[in-house]
Design an enzyme around this catalytic site. Structure first.
Site, PDB file in Angstrom:
ATOM      1  N   HIS A  48     -35.476 -36.367   9.227  1.00 10.43           N
ATOM      2  CA  HIS A  48     -34.659 -35.352   8.555  1.00 10.43           C
ATOM      3  C   HIS A  48     -33.474 -35.948   7.808  1.00 10.43           C
ATOM      4  O   HIS A  48     -32.798 -35.236   7.060  1.00 10.43           O
ATOM      5  CB  HIS A  48     -34.166 -34.323   9.587  1.00 10.43           C
ATOM      6  CG  HIS A  48     -35.276 -33.454  10.111  1.00 10.43           C
ATOM      7  ND1 HIS A  48     -35.510 -32.184   9.652  1.00 10.43           N
ATOM      8  CD2 HIS A  48     -36.246 -33.692  11.032  1.00 10.43           C
ATOM      9  CE1 HIS A  48     -36.552 -31.670  10.265  1.00 10.43           C
ATOM     10  NE2 HIS A  48     -37.022 -32.573  11.122  1.00 10.43           N
ATOM     11  N   ASP A  61     -26.901 -37.303   2.151  1.00  6.90           N
ATOM     12  CA  ASP A  61     -27.487 -36.220   2.938  1.00  6.90           C
ATOM     13  C   ASP A  61     -29.002 -36.248   2.751  1.00  6.90           C
ATOM     14  O   ASP A  61     -29.467 -36.368   1.611  1.00  6.90           O
ATOM     15  CB  ASP A  61     -26.940 -34.869   2.429  1.00  6.90           C
ATOM     16  CG  ASP A  61     -26.784 -33.836   3.532  1.00  6.90           C
ATOM     17  OD1 ASP A  61     -27.478 -33.964   4.558  1.00  6.90           O
ATOM     18  OD2 ASP A  61     -25.978 -32.913   3.367  1.00  6.90           O
TER      19      ASP A  61
HETATM   20  C1  GDG Z   1     -29.996 -32.339   8.906  1.00  3.80           C
HETATM   21  C2  GDG Z   1     -29.837 -33.314   7.726  1.00  3.80           C
HETATM   22  C3  GDG Z   1     -31.327 -31.843   6.358  1.00  3.80           C
HETATM   23  C4  GDG Z   1     -23.676 -24.176   8.783  1.00  3.80           C
HETATM   24  N1  GDG Z   1     -22.548 -23.504   9.053  1.00  3.80           N
HETATM   25  C5  GDG Z   1     -22.911 -22.352   9.648  1.00  3.80           C
HETATM   26  C6  GDG Z   1     -24.291 -22.326   9.742  1.00  3.80           C
HETATM   27  N2  GDG Z   1     -24.739 -23.470   9.204  1.00  3.80           N
HETATM   28  C7  GDG Z   1     -26.156 -23.846   9.075  1.00  3.80           C
HETATM   29  C8  GDG Z   1     -26.571 -23.730   7.626  1.00  3.80           C
HETATM   30  C9  GDG Z   1     -27.733 -24.724   7.550  1.00  3.80           C
HETATM   31  C10 GDG Z   1     -27.404 -25.739   8.650  1.00  3.80           C
HETATM   32  O1  GDG Z   1     -26.353 -25.191   9.431  1.00  3.80           O
HETATM   33  C11 GDG Z   1     -26.914 -27.052   8.071  1.00  3.80           C
HETATM   34  O2  GDG Z   1     -28.025 -27.731   7.531  1.00  3.80           O
HETATM   35  P1  GDG Z   1     -27.872 -28.973   6.542  1.00  3.80           P
HETATM   36  O3  GDG Z   1     -29.194 -29.304   5.984  1.00  3.80           O
HETATM   37  O4  GDG Z   1     -26.891 -28.595   5.475  1.00  3.80           O
HETATM   38  O5  GDG Z   1     -27.242 -30.174   7.366  1.00  3.80           O
HETATM   39  P2  GDG Z   1     -27.518 -30.944   8.793  1.00  3.80           P
HETATM   40  O6  GDG Z   1     -27.094 -30.093   9.933  1.00  3.80           O
HETATM   41  O7  GDG Z   1     -26.793 -32.228   8.673  1.00  3.80           O
HETATM   42  O8  GDG Z   1     -29.120 -31.176   8.881  1.00  3.80           O
HETATM   43  C12 GDG Z   1     -29.968 -32.559   6.415  1.00  3.80           C
HETATM   44  C13 GDG Z   1     -31.565 -31.023   7.624  1.00  3.80           C
HETATM   45  O9  GDG Z   1     -31.367 -31.808   8.804  1.00  3.80           O
HETATM   46  C14 GDG Z   1     -32.984 -30.447   7.656  1.00  3.80           C
HETATM   47  O10 GDG Z   1     -33.952 -31.441   7.547  1.00  3.80           O
HETATM   48  O11 GDG Z   1     -31.317 -30.971   5.242  1.00  3.80           O
HETATM   49  O12 GDG Z   1     -29.866 -33.454   5.321  1.00  3.80           O
HETATM   50  O13 GDG Z   1     -28.561 -33.966   7.793  1.00  3.80           O
HETATM   51  O14 GDG Z   1     -28.948 -24.100   7.869  1.00  3.80           O
HETATM   52  O15 GDG Z   1     -26.917 -22.411   7.359  1.00  3.80           O
HETATM   53  N3  GDG Z   1     -24.976 -21.308  10.274  1.00  3.80           N
HETATM   54  C15 GDG Z   1     -24.231 -20.259  10.736  1.00  3.80           C
HETATM   55  N4  GDG Z   1     -22.859 -20.242  10.710  1.00  3.80           N
HETATM   56  C16 GDG Z   1     -22.172 -21.256  10.167  1.00  3.80           C
HETATM   57  O16 GDG Z   1     -20.921 -21.222  10.156  1.00  3.80           O
HETATM   58  N5  GDG Z   1     -24.860 -19.193  11.252  1.00  3.80           N
END
Ligand code: GDG
Length: 541
Positions: free
Chosen positions: A195, A396
């Site tokens: 990921h 990322d």
């Molecule tokens: C890893 C990789 C890759 C965030 N704030 C709130 C909230 N979120 C949720 C978002 C989103 C998730 O958290 C964050 O996902 P990301 O992809 O942006 O980042 P990572 O956590 O680092 O994920 C990344 C991912 O795995 C999938 O393969 O894309 O590159 O680092 O879904 O919505 N959700 C809620 N409240 C918040 O305040 N409910």
């Protein structure tokens, strides 16, 4: 066809991830209860596991004194995607807490996380953490073999179980699973998905045990990454570290007498779920100001300090935005017991205070900063009602926030997405404005440009962005994985294996339009009117 119609071949799927798709908590009477996790990954993968009578192997989020304590069934009112996952289909991996801490916080988060995000100065390399990582992976592999043994014996290639190992926590497990399965004459197919980014060779080889990592991943039949760049990095490392024979064009690696396929499988989001949330969520922002939105875990890879500095520069260079624009930054606490993350929190607090102190007027503050988690409804409302989505990580793997933002942009005219070229999303979401987070001055110009963008251009860009994310949603991602494993069969089309293919690229596809060499990815003043951002409204030859 929905994902519920998809089964993993006639065989079952065993998912192996560091965490189970729910965590266990104790209620006030000391009884164990499941607490659902809401991520897109769980939503997409759980139905495949449940429909195919498969299993999920992972840590339950709690160290149990008695490892034989039974996993509770889901609550009868549970409507989350894992509700149908019976407790006998869950294998809860248990480990000594000290060893787990060394594996998880030590090796995974203090070594692999920074190293794989190409930030080697932040990485620590400790032999004892590596030993714990090896032991933990062995434990996960043992539990997976038990899970495999619990399945009915397969009769041929068509009902072979499919084991899907996830992420940087478990890069060694596949090799042991393969060896043990071979010893016990258990047939299975093995797939892996990372990921986070896979780094270039000159970064990867800094890790003292890098050969073992590659050998572990090569225990699989197929290794998936978000984008082609990461695939090529991996193939390159296999060739240069291990001396494997590789085929860069077809993304193949020869190892141990087998050919391992390497595939770009860009993850998607549950698009329709976010649209529905955005349609239903009540308005939360009561302001006439334009909102620039940032949503991130508070992590040094997300470029938050750079983002605040760019916003400060915007107000300095373009004072016309004062009292008209606010930055809403939601920073979700993450790894709060780690010093580096505590330092980042402090730096952010100070920077927000300084910028607000510098620009605040009696009626307006430039930055609204939420250090905490908001509900999914609120998040959807923020995504929907913001004028600009600012997604500027330093590095990322993909970044789901960029995708969720466009899914929720249902208002006409819509807002504008800005992404960093150093996120997987920057590679795949071509109609977003591109902004190098390290170039503070230029980043402020890009934000200004987004705020000033004419309506028709916003509509055009957002339409294409939304169309792509709708097509390539998280169900499509799961299907692509099954297809890459040769395990995609629909209930309607049991004898038509692999009938679901990548959607055909048509001539009028915007990707192709943008891929023409004349269309650059960023705008520079010296060639205004010839770069990608401008050309959208000017016909190409
Ligand atoms: C890893 C990789 C890759 C965030 N704030 C709130 C909230 N979120 C949720 C978002 C989103 C998730 O958290 C964050 O996902 P990301 O992809 O942006 O980042 P990572 O956590 O680092 O994920 C990344 C991912 O795995 C999938 O393969 O894309 O590159 O680092 O879904 O919505 N959700 C809620 N409240 C918040 O305040 N409910």
């Amino acid at each position: 066809m929905t994902l519920a119609d998809v089964v993993a071949s006639t065989g079952s799927m065993i998912v192996v991830s560091n965490r189970l798709p729910f965590v266990l908590v104790r209620d006030k009477d000391g009884n164990l209860k499941r607490k659902a996790s809401a991520g897109g990954l769980v939503t997409a993968v759980a139905p495949v596991v449940i429909n195919g009578n498969g299993l999920w192997v992972g840590w339950p989020g709690i160290h149990l004194n008695d490892p034989t304590e039974p996993i509770p069934e889901s609550d009868p009112n549970d409507i989350t995607p894992t509700a149908g996952l019976k407790s006998d289909k869950v294998v809860a991996v248990q480990m000594d807490p000290v060893m787990f801490d060394s594996y998880y916080n030590g090796c995974c988060n203090a070594t692999f996380w920074p190293l794989f995000h190409s930030m080697p100065d932040r990485a620590t390399f400790k032999g004892e953490h590596w030993k714990s990582y090896v032991k933990a992976n062995k434990e996960f592999a043992d539990c997976t073999i038990k899970a495999l043994e619990s399945l009915p014996p397969c009769t041929g290639n068509n009902d072979m179980p499919l084991i899907w190992v996830h992420d940087y926590h478990l890069m060694l497990a596949a090799n042991w699973i393969r060896q043990a399965a071979e010893e016990r004459e258990l047939k299975c197919k093995l797939g892996f998905f990372l990921h986070i980014p896979f780094p270039p060779w000159d970064i990867f080889r800094l890790f003292p045990w890098s050969d073992e990592i590659l050998q572990g991943m090569l225990g699989c039949d197929m290794v998936g990454f978000h984008i082609t760049d990461y695939c090529l990095n991996f193939v390159d490392c296999c060739q240069r570290n291990l001396g494997c024979r590789v085929d860069r064009k077809n993304l193949l690696v020869e190892h141990g007498g087998r050919t391992v396929r390497v595939r770009p499988l860009p993850i998607g989001i549950p698009f329709e779920r976010f649209v529905e949330l955005a349609e239903k969520a009540p308005r939360v922002l009561s302001t006439n100001q334009k909102i620039i939105l940032g949503v991130d875990r508070l992590d040094y890879t997300k470029g938050l300090v750079h983002r605040l500095r760019s916003f400060e520069k915007l107000l300095e260079k373009y004072p016309e935005h004062i009292e008209k624009v606010s930055l809403l930054q939601i920073s979700v606490p993450s790894r709060t017991d780690v010093k580096e993350y505590q330092d980042l929190k402090e730096e952010m607090d100070q920077l927000v205070g300084r910028i607000n102190g510098r620009f605040t007027t009696p009626n307006w503050s430039p930055i609204r900063y939420i250090y905490g988690c908001v509900s999914q409804d609120e998040l959807a409302a923020f995504y929907r009602d913001s004028a600009v989505g600012l997604v500027t990580p330093l590095r990322d793997g993909m970044n789901l926030v960029a995708k969720e933002f466009v899914a929720c942009q249902i208002n006409i005219p819509p807002g504008v997405l800005i992404v960093s070229p150093f996120a997987g999303a920057g590679e795949t979401m071509h109609e977003a404005l591109i902004c190098n987070p390290y170039e503070i001055d230029d980043a402020s110009d890009v934000i200004h440009r987004a705020l000033m963008m004419p309506e028709d251009e916003r509509i055009l860009r957002m339409n294409y962005l939304r169309r792509r994310e709708k097509l390539n949603d998280v169900n499509y991602w799961t299907k692509s994985f099954l297809s890459a494993m040769g395990s995609l069969v629909t209930q309607d089309e049991q004898d038509d294996v692999g009938s679901v293919t990548m959607p055909a690229v048509t001539l009028d596809d915007f990707d192709e339009y943008l891929a023409k060499p004349k269309l650059p990815r960023r705008q520079k003043p010296e060639c205004e009117g010839t770069r990608r951002n401008c050309l959208i409204r000017k016909p190409l030859n």
